[in-house]
Structures are given as structure tokens and as C-alpha cells.
Design an enzyme around this catalytic site. Structure first.
Site, PDB file in Angstrom:
ATOM      1  N   ASP A   1       0.820  -1.261   0.085  1.00 37.40           N
ATOM      2  CA  ASP A   1       0.096   0.215  -0.131  1.00 37.40           C
ATOM      3  C   ASP A   1       0.811   1.313  -0.085  1.00 37.40           C
ATOM      4  O   ASP A   1       1.952   1.063   0.582  1.00 37.40           O
ATOM      5  CB  ASP A   1      -0.836  -0.036   1.328  1.00 37.40           C
ATOM      6  CG  ASP A   1      -2.170   0.792   1.034  1.00 37.40           C
ATOM      7  OD1 ASP A   1      -3.360   0.399   1.509  1.00 37.40           O
ATOM      8  OD2 ASP A   1      -2.004   2.016   0.769  1.00 37.40           O
TER       9      ASP A   1
ATOM     10  N   LEU B   1      -0.270   4.121   1.281  1.00 39.01           N
ATOM     11  CA  LEU B   1      -0.824   4.721   2.334  1.00 39.01           C
ATOM     12  C   LEU B   1      -1.313   6.114   1.901  1.00 39.01           C
ATOM     13  O   LEU B   1      -1.377   7.292   2.770  1.00 39.01           O
ATOM     14  CB  LEU B   1       0.418   4.987   3.423  1.00 39.01           C
ATOM     15  CG  LEU B   1       0.918   3.774   3.813  1.00 39.01           C
ATOM     16  CD1 LEU B   1       2.016   3.816   5.065  1.00 39.01           C
ATOM     17  CD2 LEU B   1      -0.235   2.895   4.583  1.00 39.01           C
TER      18      LEU B   1
ATOM     19  N   LYS C   1     -11.396   5.780  -5.797  1.00 41.83           N
ATOM     20  CA  LYS C   1     -12.767   4.969  -5.872  1.00 41.83           C
ATOM     21  C   LYS C   1     -13.861   6.198  -5.743  1.00 41.83           C
ATOM     22  O   LYS C   1     -14.934   5.879  -5.375  1.00 41.83           O
ATOM     23  CB  LYS C   1     -12.869   4.056  -4.914  1.00 41.83           C
ATOM     24  CG  LYS C   1     -12.455   4.544  -3.443  1.00 41.83           C
ATOM     25  CD  LYS C   1     -13.506   3.691  -2.632  1.00 41.83           C
ATOM     26  CE  LYS C   1     -14.716   4.263  -2.399  1.00 41.83           C
ATOM     27  NZ  LYS C   1     -15.680   3.679  -1.341  1.00 41.83           N
TER      28      LYS C   1
ATOM     29  N   LYS D   1     -12.725   1.082 -14.320  1.00 46.56           N
ATOM     30  CA  LYS D   1     -13.144  -0.318 -13.769  1.00 46.56           C
ATOM     31  C   LYS D   1     -13.463  -1.007 -15.020  1.00 46.56           C
ATOM     32  O   LYS D   1     -12.668  -2.286 -14.782  1.00 46.56           O
ATOM     33  CB  LYS D   1     -14.169  -0.437 -12.722  1.00 46.56           C
ATOM     34  CG  LYS D   1     -13.803   0.320 -11.269  1.00 46.56           C
ATOM     35  CD  LYS D   1     -12.904  -0.421 -10.538  1.00 46.56           C
ATOM     36  CE  LYS D   1     -12.652   0.006  -9.134  1.00 46.56           C
ATOM     37  NZ  LYS D   1     -11.515  -0.659  -8.621  1.00 46.56           N
TER      38      LYS D   1
ATOM     39  N   PRO E   1     -26.654  14.328  -9.655  1.00 43.99           N
ATOM     40  CA  PRO E   1     -26.535  13.803 -11.050  1.00 43.99           C
ATOM     41  C   PRO E   1     -25.754  12.667 -11.062  1.00 43.99           C
ATOM     42  O   PRO E   1     -24.904  12.409 -10.411  1.00 43.99           O
ATOM     43  CB  PRO E   1     -25.717  14.958 -11.637  1.00 43.99           C
ATOM     44  CG  PRO E   1     -25.926  16.309 -10.702  1.00 43.99           C
ATOM     45  CD  PRO E   1     -26.271  16.004  -9.253  1.00 43.99           C
TER      46      PRO E   1
ATOM     47  N   SER F   1     -16.813  -3.081  -9.680  1.00 45.80           N
ATOM     48  CA  SER F   1     -17.674  -2.334  -9.034  1.00 45.80           C
ATOM     49  C   SER F   1     -18.936  -2.524 -10.060  1.00 45.80           C
ATOM     50  O   SER F   1     -18.787  -2.670 -11.246  1.00 45.80           O
ATOM     51  CB  SER F   1     -17.354  -0.853  -9.108  1.00 45.80           C
ATOM     52  OG  SER F   1     -18.478  -0.153  -8.737  1.00 45.80           O
TER      53      SER F   1
ATOM     54  N   TYR G   1     -14.565   7.241 -13.070  1.00 43.65           N
ATOM     55  CA  TYR G   1     -14.348   5.972 -12.338  1.00 43.65           C
ATOM     56  C   TYR G   1     -14.745   4.975 -12.776  1.00 43.65           C
ATOM     57  O   TYR G   1     -14.078   3.790 -12.886  1.00 43.65           O
ATOM     58  CB  TYR G   1     -14.856   6.194 -10.824  1.00 43.65           C
ATOM     59  CG  TYR G   1     -15.046   5.151  -9.946  1.00 43.65           C
ATOM     60  CD1 TYR G   1     -16.270   4.362  -9.810  1.00 43.65           C
ATOM     61  CD2 TYR G   1     -13.665   4.593  -9.300  1.00 43.65           C
ATOM     62  CE1 TYR G   1     -16.204   3.280  -9.019  1.00 43.65           C
ATOM     63  CE2 TYR G   1     -14.038   3.512  -8.711  1.00 43.65           C
ATOM     64  CZ  TYR G   1     -15.294   2.907  -8.543  1.00 43.65           C
ATOM     65  OH  TYR G   1     -15.312   1.471  -7.854  1.00 43.65           O
TER      66      TYR G   1
ATOM     67  N   LEU H   1     -23.500   7.229   1.494  1.00 47.88           N
ATOM     68  CA  LEU H   1     -24.552   7.526   2.337  1.00 47.88           C
ATOM     69  C   LEU H   1     -24.073   6.969   3.935  1.00 47.88           C
ATOM     70  O   LEU H   1     -24.166   7.682   4.721  1.00 47.88           O
ATOM     71  CB  LEU H   1     -25.672   6.663   1.845  1.00 47.88           C
ATOM     72  CG  LEU H   1     -26.727   6.781   2.969  1.00 47.88           C
ATOM     73  CD1 LEU H   1     -27.537   8.218   2.903  1.00 47.88           C
ATOM     74  CD2 LEU H   1     -28.019   5.782   2.130  1.00 47.88           C
TER      75      LEU H   1
ATOM     76  N   PHE I   1     -21.437  -4.331  -4.853  1.00 46.80           N
ATOM     77  CA  PHE I   1     -22.566  -3.055  -4.847  1.00 46.80           C
ATOM     78  C   PHE I   1     -22.087  -2.203  -3.831  1.00 46.80           C
ATOM     79  O   PHE I   1     -21.215  -1.524  -4.106  1.00 46.80           O
ATOM     80  CB  PHE I   1     -23.903  -3.943  -4.743  1.00 46.80           C
ATOM     81  CG  PHE I   1     -24.366  -4.726  -6.265  1.00 46.80           C
ATOM     82  CD1 PHE I   1     -23.580  -5.520  -6.671  1.00 46.80           C
ATOM     83  CD2 PHE I   1     -25.149  -3.932  -6.847  1.00 46.80           C
ATOM     84  CE1 PHE I   1     -23.808  -6.137  -8.028  1.00 46.80           C
ATOM     85  CE2 PHE I   1     -25.501  -4.438  -8.230  1.00 46.80           C
ATOM     86  CZ  PHE I   1     -24.976  -5.528  -8.752  1.00 46.80           C
TER      87      PHE I   1
HETATM   88  C1  WQD Z   1     -26.278   5.544  -2.101  1.00 43.94           C
HETATM   89  C2  WQD Z   1     -27.669   6.026  -2.146  1.00 43.94           C
HETATM   90  C3  WQD Z   1     -27.741   8.705  -3.044  1.00 43.94           C
HETATM   91  C4  WQD Z   1     -25.121  10.331  -0.036  1.00 43.94           C
HETATM   92  C5  WQD Z   1     -21.223   4.839  -5.091  1.00 43.94           C
HETATM   93  C6  WQD Z   1     -20.205   4.293  -6.338  1.00 43.94           C
HETATM   94  C7  WQD Z   1     -20.109   2.842  -6.276  1.00 43.94           C
HETATM   95  C8  WQD Z   1     -19.442   2.383  -5.021  1.00 43.94           C
HETATM   96  C9  WQD Z   1     -20.288   2.955  -3.810  1.00 43.94           C
HETATM   97  C10 WQD Z   1     -17.161   2.430  -5.167  1.00 43.94           C
HETATM   98  C11 WQD Z   1     -27.979   7.099  -3.388  1.00 43.94           C
HETATM   99  C12 WQD Z   1     -28.060   8.591  -1.648  1.00 43.94           C
HETATM  100  C13 WQD Z   1     -25.859   9.353  -0.715  1.00 43.94           C
HETATM  101  C14 WQD Z   1     -25.809  11.446   0.851  1.00 43.94           C
HETATM  102  C15 WQD Z   1     -28.015  10.607  -0.147  1.00 43.94           C
HETATM  103  N1  WQD Z   1     -18.191   2.973  -4.753  1.00 43.94           N
HETATM  104  N2  WQD Z   1     -27.263   9.685  -0.770  1.00 43.94           N
HETATM  105  N3  WQD Z   1     -27.159  11.467   0.581  1.00 43.94           N
HETATM  106  O1  WQD Z   1     -23.749   6.386  -5.184  1.00 43.94           O
HETATM  107  O2  WQD Z   1     -24.865   3.901  -5.126  1.00 43.94           O
HETATM  108  O3  WQD Z   1     -22.520   4.066  -5.380  1.00 43.94           O
HETATM  109  O4  WQD Z   1     -20.568   4.250  -3.914  1.00 43.94           O
HETATM  110  O5  WQD Z   1     -16.967   1.377  -5.656  1.00 43.94           O
HETATM  111  O6  WQD Z   1     -19.109   2.627  -7.358  1.00 43.94           O
HETATM  112  O7  WQD Z   1     -21.110   4.821  -7.432  1.00 43.94           O
HETATM  113  O8  WQD Z   1     -23.400   5.093  -3.237  1.00 43.94           O
HETATM  114  O9  WQD Z   1     -23.526   5.728  -0.871  1.00 43.94           O
HETATM  115  O10 WQD Z   1     -23.116   7.372  -2.559  1.00 43.94           O
HETATM  116  O11 WQD Z   1     -25.209   6.598  -2.336  1.00 43.94           O
HETATM  117  O12 WQD Z   1     -29.224  10.725  -0.181  1.00 43.94           O
HETATM  118  O13 WQD Z   1     -25.290  12.362   1.497  1.00 43.94           O
HETATM  119  O14 WQD Z   1     -27.691   7.372  -1.002  1.00 43.94           O
HETATM  120  O15 WQD Z   1     -28.494   9.358  -3.680  1.00 43.94           O
HETATM  121  O16 WQD Z   1     -29.522   7.028  -3.669  1.00 43.94           O
HETATM  122  P1  WQD Z   1     -23.683   4.931  -4.594  1.00 43.94           P
HETATM  123  P2  WQD Z   1     -23.752   6.346  -2.075  1.00 43.94           P
END
Ligand code: WQD
Length: 332
Positions: free
Chosen positions: A31, A33, A84, A152, A292, A124, A148, A199, A177
Site C-alpha cells: 500500500d 498509504l 474510487k 473499472k 446527477p 464495481s 471512475y 451514504l 454493490f
Molecule cells: C447511495 C444512495 C444516493 C449520500 C457509489 C459508487 C459505487 C461504490 C459505492 C465504489 C444514493 C443517496 C448518498 C448522501 C444521499 N463506490 N445519498 N445522501 O452512489 O450507490 O455508489 O458508492 O466502488 O461505485 O458509485 O453510493 O452511498 O454515494 O449513495 O441521499 O449524502 O444514497 O443518492 O441513492 P452509490 P452512495
């Protein structure tokens, strides 16, 4: 087996290192780091009782990688190292191509040089783009909407061409996922730098009081409660999926893409409620405009992983939230 984990000090890499070590493998964490810290070595030792081998290095340093693979007589590589963040990739695409694509080519050249030809690639569900049907299986068309996801997909295609050109390669692309949660010890977990994009870590910081409120990106999607639906999967289930993939490689050559998901979708508001129940803390939120590039719903068909790897996710949404809260509130 002797396994090299590139990016092994990161969120998914470190949890996978725990599973592999407890399964009896010897793990070398390689890594640079940039997104992690060396304190991880001490935490992994506290969890497994075994101090992991750590090698500081960048995957683009082909000679250093070659020496490392040879020195530790590595049997297989799990390739986590890479950038990522979808939004960031739109701002600095060249860094994403350099780290994710050039870095993988460098790793493959080092592996070829020493004759290590077994690879599990951290891919991913982003490679599917906007789901055309649900649940998403591995036959779903790929199509990416951001740099991104494109890195992948490019790497998956490079690996496909390599395996087709030389049958001695054994390659699995694991399509994650939405990885969430933390090891039950509370010692390791997801530590995004700055304001979290994803999230779950954002909710965790609202529950802890670090952040004032969650912005829910849209409540007008065609979903049961109008908010986005995702296939959240516990990082320890994901880690165990990697151990199953390594075992599969010992007996199978060629190229495979395999989904790692639960097959169950949960909405943003369902996650908020689950986290409040698990933490006992309120998670105030406000509805904001859609982000978006977000899709309404995305969740996996996990059948192929069960059929090929004899693996399926078994931890619940409550486990995901409780483990995240244990890590967050332990403020590690
Ligand atoms: C999840 C849901 C948002 C933040 C991404 C990458 C994917 C992987 C995982 C790398 C969505 C909603 C989010 C917030 C919200 N990463 N949300 N408020 O977009 O499904 O996937 O992360 O491998 O490749 O695309 O994950 O956690 O960003 O969003 O309402 O502050 O939560 O709209 O519906 P996502 P996420």
C-alpha cells in the site's frame, strides 16, 4: 496460500486481510498509504493475533512490485489499490486513469515477470451504469457514465483480453454493490477523508453529531418511498466473498465477472431508520435535489456467486448499522 493485497490497508482490503488471515493464508499488504495509515497493521494484529506483513509501495512501481512478489513467493494477488470516488473522477480523470488503469497494467507486468497468474480484481457495479433491468446479473450490459466506472470497465476488459491470450491466467472480477459496515471489533472500518461522499459514513457522522443533518438526494424516484434504493452489503460478507474467490481460482483458469451483493435493496430512508434503531441516535435529514448520475434503484442478482463460489451474504442491515456505529462511536 501466500497472498498479496494491493491497497490492503484500505477499507475493503483490511477487512479482507482479516478474513484471509483467519482462514490460514499469509497476507502481504502492499500500500502507498495515500488513503490509509500504518496504524492499521497494529489494529489487524489485535484482531487476528498475527502481525500482517506490510510493504510500502505504489502499484505503478513495477520493479518494486516484482521484487515483492518474488521475495514473498506470492501465489495470488487481490488488487484493491485504486481511486474510487465517482465525483472526484469527473474532476481529475487523468489521476484515475494513471492509478487505476496504468497501476493495474504495472501489476500485471510484475505478475507475468515472476509467473504469478492468479488475480482477484476489485471491480464495481458501477460498470453496469444505469440498470436496464433488476436485479442486475452479470449478463447485464455494461455501460459507464463517469471516469471512475470507466477505469473499472477498462481494467475488466484488459483482464479479459489477457486471460483469452494466455490460458495460464486465472482471473475473477468481483463487482461490489454498496459495501458498508465494519469489523465487529470496532477497531477497523470506513474512514473517508473529509466529508463522506457515500451514504453510510455520512449518516454515521450525523448520528455522532459531527455533521448537522443528512441531505437526502431526491425523494421523487420511482421507488416505494421515493428515495434511492441500493444493495448494501456488509464489508465482512464482502471479505468472505474474496476468500471464496481465492479458493475458486486454485481450480479454475480463465476470466469470470461475479457480483458481490445481497440481492436485497434498501432505500435511503430505510437506511436512516435502521441506523437510528441501531445507534439510538436521531439522524436528522432534509430532502435535497437529486444528485446527477444517480440511478433510482440498483441491486444484485447474487446467484452466480452462490453457484460458483458457494458464497452468499448473510449479515443483516441491522448488523451493517450496528457495526458502523460501534466503529464510529469508538472514534477510531
Ligand atoms: C447511495 C444512495 C444516493 C449520500 C457509489 C459508487 C459505487 C461504490 C459505492 C465504489 C444514493 C443517496 C448518498 C448522501 C444521499 N463506490 N445519498 N445522501 O452512489 O450507490 O455508489 O458508492 O466502488 O461505485 O458509485 O453510493 O452511498 O454515494 O449513495 O441521499 O449524502 O444514497 O443518492 O441513492 P452509490 P452512495
Amino acid at each position: 496460500m501466500e497472498l498479496l493485497l494491493t491497497g490492503g490497508m484500505g477499507y475493503i482490503g483490511s477487512h479482507t486481510a482479516v478474513s484471509l488471515t483467519l482462514a490460514g493464508h499469509r497476507v502481504v499488504l502492499y500500500d502507498n498509504l495515500v488513503k490509509s495509515a500504518e496504524v492499521m497493521v497494529e489494529r489487524l494484529e489485535r484482531i487476528t493475533g498475527i502481525s500482517p506483513l506490510f510493504v510500502s509501495g505504489d502499484v505503478r512501481d513495477t520493479d518494486h512490485l516484482t521484487d515483492t512478489l518474488r521475495h514473498y513467493a506470492i501465489d495470488a494477488v487481490i488488487h484493491f489499490a485504486g481511486l474510487k470516488v465517482v465525483g472526484e473522477s469527473l474532476e481529475i480523470p487523468l489521476e484515475y486513469y494513471a492509478n487505476n488503469v496504468q497501476g493495474t497494467i504495472s501489476l500485471l507486468q510484475a505478475m507475468r515477470e515472476v509467473g504469478t497468474r492468479s488475480l482477484v480484481f476489485s471491480s464495481s457495479a458501477n460498470v453496469y451504469g444505469e440498470p436496464r433491468y433488476l436485479p442486475v446479473d452479470e449478463a447485464h450490459p455494461t455501460g459507464v457514465t463517469n471516469p471512475y466506472g470507466r477505469t473499472k470497465l477498462h481494467v475488466e476488459e484488459i483482464l479479459f483480453d489477457l486471460a483469452r491470450s494466455d490460458p495460464s491466467w486465472r482471473i475473477i472480477c468481483l463487482r461490489y454493490f454498496n459495501p458498508v459496515g465494519a469489523h465487529e471489533s470496532g477497531l477497523i472500518g470506513e474512514t473517508p477523508q473529509g466529508i463522506p461522499n457515500n451514504l453510510m459514513p455520512y449518516i454515521a457522522r450525523v448520528a455522532s453529531g459531527e455533521l448537522a443533518e443528512l441531505l437526502v438526494f431526491g425523494d421523487d424516484y420511482p421507488t416505494p418511498d421515493g428515495t434511492g434504493v441500493r444493495d448494501f452489503i456488509h464489508v465482512m460478507d464482502l471479505a468472505e466473498g474474496h476468500a471464496s474467490a481465492v479458493a475458486y481460482l486454485t481450480g479454475h483458469s480463465g476470466w469470470q465477472a461475479i457480483n458481490l451483493g445481497t440481492g436485497q435493496g434498501y432505500s435511503v430512508l430505510e437506511m436512516v431508520r435502521a441506523f437510528e434503531a441501531a445507534s439510538g441516535r436521531p439522524v436528522p435529514y432534509r430532502i435535497a435535489p437529486r444528485r446527477p448520475g444517480d440511478s433510482a434503484s440498483c441491486y444484485a442478482n447474487p446467484e452466480k456467486a452462490l453457484r460458483l463460489l458457494d458464497w452468499s451474504a448473510r449479515r443483516s442491515l441491522a448488523d451493517m448499522c450496528a457495526s458502523t456505529w460501534a466503529f464510529q462511536s469508538g472514534s477510531h
